[in-house]
Scaffold this motif. Structure first.
Motif, PDB file in Angstrom:
ATOM      1  N   ALA A   1      -7.987   0.946 -14.011  1.00  0.00           N
ATOM      2  CA  ALA A   1      -7.561   2.031 -13.119  1.00  0.00           C
ATOM      3  C   ALA A   1      -7.869   3.385 -13.743  1.00  0.00           C
ATOM      4  CB  ALA A   1      -6.068   1.908 -12.811  1.00  0.00           C
ATOM      5  N   ARG A   2      -7.557   3.538 -15.015  1.00  0.00           N
ATOM      6  CA  ARG A   2      -7.849   4.814 -15.698  1.00  0.00           C
ATOM      7  C   ARG A   2      -9.346   5.097 -15.706  1.00  0.00           C
ATOM      8  NH1 ARG A   2      -3.406   3.260 -18.942  1.00  0.00           N
ATOM      9  NH2 ARG A   2      -4.744   2.043 -20.322  1.00  0.00           N
ATOM     10  N   ASN A   3     -10.141   4.063 -15.990  1.00  0.00           N
ATOM     11  CA  ASN A   3     -11.593   4.258 -16.009  1.00  0.00           C
ATOM     12  C   ASN A   3     -12.125   4.626 -14.622  1.00  0.00           C
ATOM     13  OD1 ASN A   3     -11.521   3.628 -18.696  1.00  0.00           O
ATOM     14  ND2 ASN A   3     -12.277   1.525 -18.455  1.00  0.00           N
ATOM     15  N   MET A   4     -11.567   3.969 -13.614  1.00  0.00           N
ATOM     16  CA  MET A   4     -12.027   4.268 -12.256  1.00  0.00           C
ATOM     17  C   MET A   4     -11.638   5.689 -11.860  1.00  0.00           C
ATOM     18  SD  MET A   4     -13.537   3.364  -9.484  1.00  0.00           S
ATOM     19  CE  MET A   4     -13.642   1.598  -9.143  1.00  0.00           C
ATOM     20  N   ARG A   5     -10.438   6.104 -12.228  1.00  0.00           N
ATOM     21  CA  ARG A   5     -10.000   7.458 -11.897  1.00  0.00           C
ATOM     22  C   ARG A   5     -10.940   8.466 -12.551  1.00  0.00           C
ATOM     23  NH1 ARG A   5      -4.862   7.624 -13.936  1.00  0.00           N
ATOM     24  NH2 ARG A   5      -3.994   6.636 -12.073  1.00  0.00           N
ATOM     25  N   ALA A   6     -11.259   8.223 -13.809  1.00  0.00           N
ATOM     26  CA  ALA A   6     -12.179   9.124 -14.518  1.00  0.00           C
ATOM     27  C   ALA A   6     -13.543   9.147 -13.826  1.00  0.00           C
ATOM     28  CB  ALA A   6     -12.321   8.673 -15.972  1.00  0.00           C
ATOM     29  N   HIS A   7     -13.997   7.962 -13.413  1.00  0.00           N
ATOM     30  CA  HIS A   7     -15.282   7.864 -12.716  1.00  0.00           C
ATOM     31  C   HIS A   7     -15.293   8.723 -11.458  1.00  0.00           C
ATOM     32  CE1 HIS A   7     -18.758   6.327 -10.675  1.00  0.00           C
ATOM     33  NE2 HIS A   7     -18.075   5.604  -9.816  1.00  0.00           N
TER      34      HIS A   7
ATOM     35  N   ALA B   1       0.837  -1.201   0.000  1.00  0.00           N
ATOM     36  CA  ALA B   1       0.000   0.000   0.000  1.00  0.00           C
ATOM     37  C   ALA B   1       0.870   1.248   0.000  1.00  0.00           C
ATOM     38  CB  ALA B   1      -0.925  -0.007   1.212  1.00  0.00           C
ATOM     39  N   MET B   2       1.923   1.225   0.816  1.00  0.00           N
ATOM     40  CA  MET B   2       2.834   2.372   0.865  1.00  0.00           C
ATOM     41  C   MET B   2       3.489   2.593  -0.494  1.00  0.00           C
ATOM     42  SD  MET B   2       3.867   4.507   3.298  1.00  0.00           S
ATOM     43  CE  MET B   2       4.311   6.067   2.544  1.00  0.00           C
ATOM     44  N   ALA B   3       3.882   1.515  -1.140  1.00  0.00           N
ATOM     45  CA  ALA B   3       4.510   1.625  -2.466  1.00  0.00           C
ATOM     46  C   ALA B   3       3.568   2.293  -3.456  1.00  0.00           C
ATOM     47  CB  ALA B   3       4.917   0.240  -2.967  1.00  0.00           C
TER      48      ALA B   3
ATOM     49  N   LEU C   1     -11.988  -5.153  -1.242  1.00  0.00           N
ATOM     50  CA  LEU C   1     -11.703  -6.478  -0.693  1.00  0.00           C
ATOM     51  C   LEU C   1     -11.014  -7.364  -1.726  1.00  0.00           C
ATOM     52  CD1 LEU C   1     -14.957  -7.142   1.353  1.00  0.00           C
ATOM     53  CD2 LEU C   1     -12.689  -6.488   2.200  1.00  0.00           C
ATOM     54  N   ALA C   2     -11.360  -7.152  -2.999  1.00  0.00           N
ATOM     55  CA  ALA C   2     -10.792  -7.994  -4.055  1.00  0.00           C
ATOM     56  C   ALA C   2      -9.322  -7.711  -4.304  1.00  0.00           C
ATOM     57  CB  ALA C   2     -11.586  -7.815  -5.355  1.00  0.00           C
ATOM     58  N   THR C   3      -8.775  -6.645  -3.694  1.00  0.00           N
ATOM     59  CA  THR C   3      -7.333  -6.417  -3.811  1.00  0.00           C
ATOM     60  C   THR C   3      -6.565  -7.488  -3.051  1.00  0.00           C
ATOM     61  OG1 THR C   3      -7.262  -5.044  -1.812  1.00  0.00           O
ATOM     62  CG2 THR C   3      -7.653  -3.914  -3.920  1.00  0.00           C
ATOM     63  N   HIS C   4      -7.255  -8.163  -2.115  1.00  0.00           N
ATOM     64  CA  HIS C   4      -6.609  -9.131  -1.225  1.00  0.00           C
ATOM     65  C   HIS C   4      -5.451  -8.493  -0.480  1.00  0.00           C
ATOM     66  CE1 HIS C   4      -8.860 -12.732  -2.536  1.00  0.00           C
ATOM     67  NE2 HIS C   4      -8.999 -12.026  -3.644  1.00  0.00           N
ATOM     68  N   ASN C   5      -5.641  -7.208  -0.176  1.00  0.00           N
ATOM     69  CA  ASN C   5      -4.681  -6.487   0.663  1.00  0.00           C
ATOM     70  C   ASN C   5      -5.519  -5.790   1.731  1.00  0.00           C
ATOM     71  OD1 ASN C   5      -3.104  -4.403   1.810  1.00  0.00           O
ATOM     72  ND2 ASN C   5      -1.759  -4.346   0.020  1.00  0.00           N
TER      73      ASN C   5
ATOM     74  N   THR D   1      -5.896   2.537  -7.765  1.00  0.00           N
ATOM     75  CA  THR D   1      -4.939   1.524  -7.324  1.00  0.00           C
ATOM     76  C   THR D   1      -5.657   0.233  -6.942  1.00  0.00           C
ATOM     77  OG1 THR D   1      -3.337   3.162  -6.541  1.00  0.00           O
ATOM     78  CG2 THR D   1      -3.251   0.960  -5.539  1.00  0.00           C
ATOM     79  N   CYS D   2      -6.744   0.370  -6.195  1.00  0.00           N
ATOM     80  CA  CYS D   2      -7.485  -0.810  -5.748  1.00  0.00           C
ATOM     81  C   CYS D   2      -7.996  -1.632  -6.938  1.00  0.00           C
ATOM     82  CB  CYS D   2      -8.656  -0.404  -4.864  1.00  0.00           C
ATOM     83  SG  CYS D   2      -8.190   0.083  -3.191  1.00  0.00           S
ATOM     84  N   VAL D   3      -8.590  -0.943  -7.903  1.00  0.00           N
ATOM     85  CA  VAL D   3      -9.187  -1.697  -9.004  1.00  0.00           C
ATOM     86  C   VAL D   3      -8.099  -2.322  -9.884  1.00  0.00           C
ATOM     87  CG1 VAL D   3      -9.406   0.073 -10.804  1.00  0.00           C
ATOM     88  CG2 VAL D   3     -11.168  -1.683 -10.558  1.00  0.00           C
TER      89      VAL D   3
END
Lengths: 231, 231
Positions: B195-201, A84-86, B140-144, B91-93
Motif C-alpha cells: 500500500a505504501r509503495n502504491m501510494r508513492a507510485h 469499502a466505506m470503512a 479485481l483481486a480485492t475480491h470486493n 487500499t486496493c493493493v
DNA sequence: AATCCAATTTTTGCGTACGAATAATAGAGA
DNA sequence: TCTCTATTATTCGTACGCAAAAATTGGATT
C-alpha cells in the motif's frame, strides 16, 4: 416547500433520493415514470432525467425497457459496500488528523461530547443525526474536497441499508465508545491509530447490520425466488 | 459498429465517455445538445439523458441554462483527485495482497514482466495500455466488487487529465520501477508495504502531471482569461 | 390439463414543438 | 468613453404524442 428557482428534474431527484435514503422506498420497489410524474405534477421527461441521474449514482437500477427499481443488492454486496466505506472513512480520518485546524478539532470534540446525552436518553433518531454530522465533519477536515464528495456519495448510497442497524440493543452506546476511541487518537495526533479505530467502528456497524440482513433482507417483489443457486 | 440493440442514449453516453477519456474532447469544450443530436442522428432527448448521466458521474459539468461543458477543474482539484486515487489504489493493493489467488498473483507478475520490453522500446502507448490493465487487475483481486467499481470509476474520471503525464522523459521507466516495488511487497505478502509503495507510485505520477498542469493547463475557451486572481 | 403461440395491454424510449430564462449586444445617456 | 438598460437571439427545459418492445393473458392444440 417548493423551490421554484430549482430545476424540476433536480427537485424530483432530491425528493426520490430522500425517500430512498430514508427507507420510505424499499429496495426492489418499482419506480413507474407515469405515476411519479403525476405525483410531482410534472411530465415524464423530468422524471426520466431524475431517474437517469439516480441510476448513475447507483441509488436505483435501470433495466432497459423493463423499468427502474430501487437498487437491490445481495448481502454480499452490502458487506462489500461496508468494507469499502470503512476504508474510505479510515483514509479520511487519517488525513483529517494531520490536516484539521484547531477550530475543526474543537468542533468535532464538542459534537462528540454532546452525543453523550442522546445515548443516555436512548434517542436513536437524534443519535443518527449526530452520527451523520460527526462523520461528515471528518470528511471536510481532510481538506480534500474530492475525497469528501466521494465519501459523502458513498455514505448516501448506503443510507437505505444503514437505517435499521442502530436499532439493535445498545448499539448506540457501543457506537459512541468507538467514536471516543477515534477522538482520542485524533487528539494524540496519531492518524494511523485513528484510521484503525475508525475502520473497527465501521466494521462493527457492519456486523450489527449483518445480523439484520441475514434475517430481514429477503429480495422483495422478485419474479422467481430461486432457493438453490447454480453450482 | 452500431449496436442496434443498445439504447440510443447509452450509445451516445459511451461515445462521449470515450471521447472525453481519450482527450479528443478537451476540458472546457462546449457540448451543444442540438449539435450532438445531429452528429448522432438522434433527437435532443436521448442526448440530454446521456449528458445527465455524464454530469452525475462527474465527467461533464452542467450549468443550468448555460449549457454543458467537459468537466474543467482547477490544479488544486486535480491534485485532490490524485490524492484520493492514491489512497483508493493503496487500499486496493493492500486488500488484494491478502486476498488474491495464486493464479491472480501469477497473472499480475506476468503482466508486469511483459512491460519491460515496452520500457526498453519507449513505447508509451503500449505502456499506457499495460498500466491500465495492471491497476485494474489489482482492483479485481480485492475480491470486493463494489470497491473495484469505485476505483474504476475514479480512474475513468481522471483519464482526461492523466494522458500527458507518461510523456515526460523516462517517466515510464520510473513507473515500472515503482510497479516493481509494489510487486515485491505483494510477493512477500506485506500488504501494508504494498500500500505504501502504491501510494508513492501514484503520488509520483501526480508530481509528473503537476509539472504539466502548471504550464499547459490554462482554462480553455473561457470568456475572460483573468491573469491576476482575486486576493 | 398443460403448454405453446398469438394478441393485447402496459410501459418505456424517442421525436417534436412551444415556452421561458439567460446571456449577449446594441443604443442611449451621463 | 463608459455604464446602464432594453431588446434580441440563442439555448435550455417541459410537455405531449407516437412507436416499439416486453409482459401478460387468453385461446387453441396436443
Amino acid at each position: 416547500m417548493n423551490d421554484e428557482r430549482m430545476l424540476l428534474s433536480d427537485q424530483i431527484r432530491n425528493a426520490l433520493t430522500d425517500e430512498i435514503a430514508s427507507g420510505q422506498l424499499l429496495p426492489g420497489s418499482a419506480l413507474d415514470e407515469t405515476l411519479l410524474a403525476a405525483r410531482f405534477n410534472a411530465s415524464r421527461t423530468p422524471v426520466r432525467e431524475a431517474l437517469r441521474e439516480l441510476a448513475a449514482s447507483g441509488l436505483v437500477e435501470a433495466r432497459p425497457r423493463r423499468g427502474v427499481i430501487v437498487a437491490r443488492t445481495t448481502p454480499e454486496r452490502i458487506m462489500d459496500m461496508f468494507e469499502a466505506m470503512a476504508e474510505i472513512e479510515a483514509t479520511c480520518v487519517r488525513l483529517a488528523t494531520y490536516r484539521m485546524t484547531p477550530l475543526e478539532r474543537g468542533e468535532l470534540i464538542d459534537l462528540h461530547n454532546a452525543s453523550a446525552d442522546m445515548v443516555a436518553a436512548g434517542d436513536v433518531d437524534a443519535y443518527d443525526a449526530f452520527n451523520r454530522k460527526f462523520h461528515e465533519k471528518i470528511y471536510l477536515a481532510t481538506h480534500n474536497s474530492f475525497l469528501a464528495e466521494q465519501a459523502l456519495a458513498t455514505r448516501l448510497r448506503m443510507a437505505a441499508f444503514r437505517r435499521t442497524q442502530l436499532r439493535e440493543s445498545n448499539r448506540i452506546a457501543h457506537s459512541r465508545a468507538e467514536h471516543q476511541a477515534v477522538i482520542s487518537a485524533i487528539a494524540q495526533g496519531d492518524g494511523e491509530q485513528a484510521a484503525r479505530n475508525m475502520r473497527a467502528h465501521m466494521l462493527n456497524a457492519a456486523s450489527a447490520l449483518a445480523r439484520y440482513i441475514a434475517t430481514v433482507m429477503r429480495r422483495p417483489s422478485d419474479s422467481a425466488p430461486p432457493p438453490a443457486p447454480a453450482p
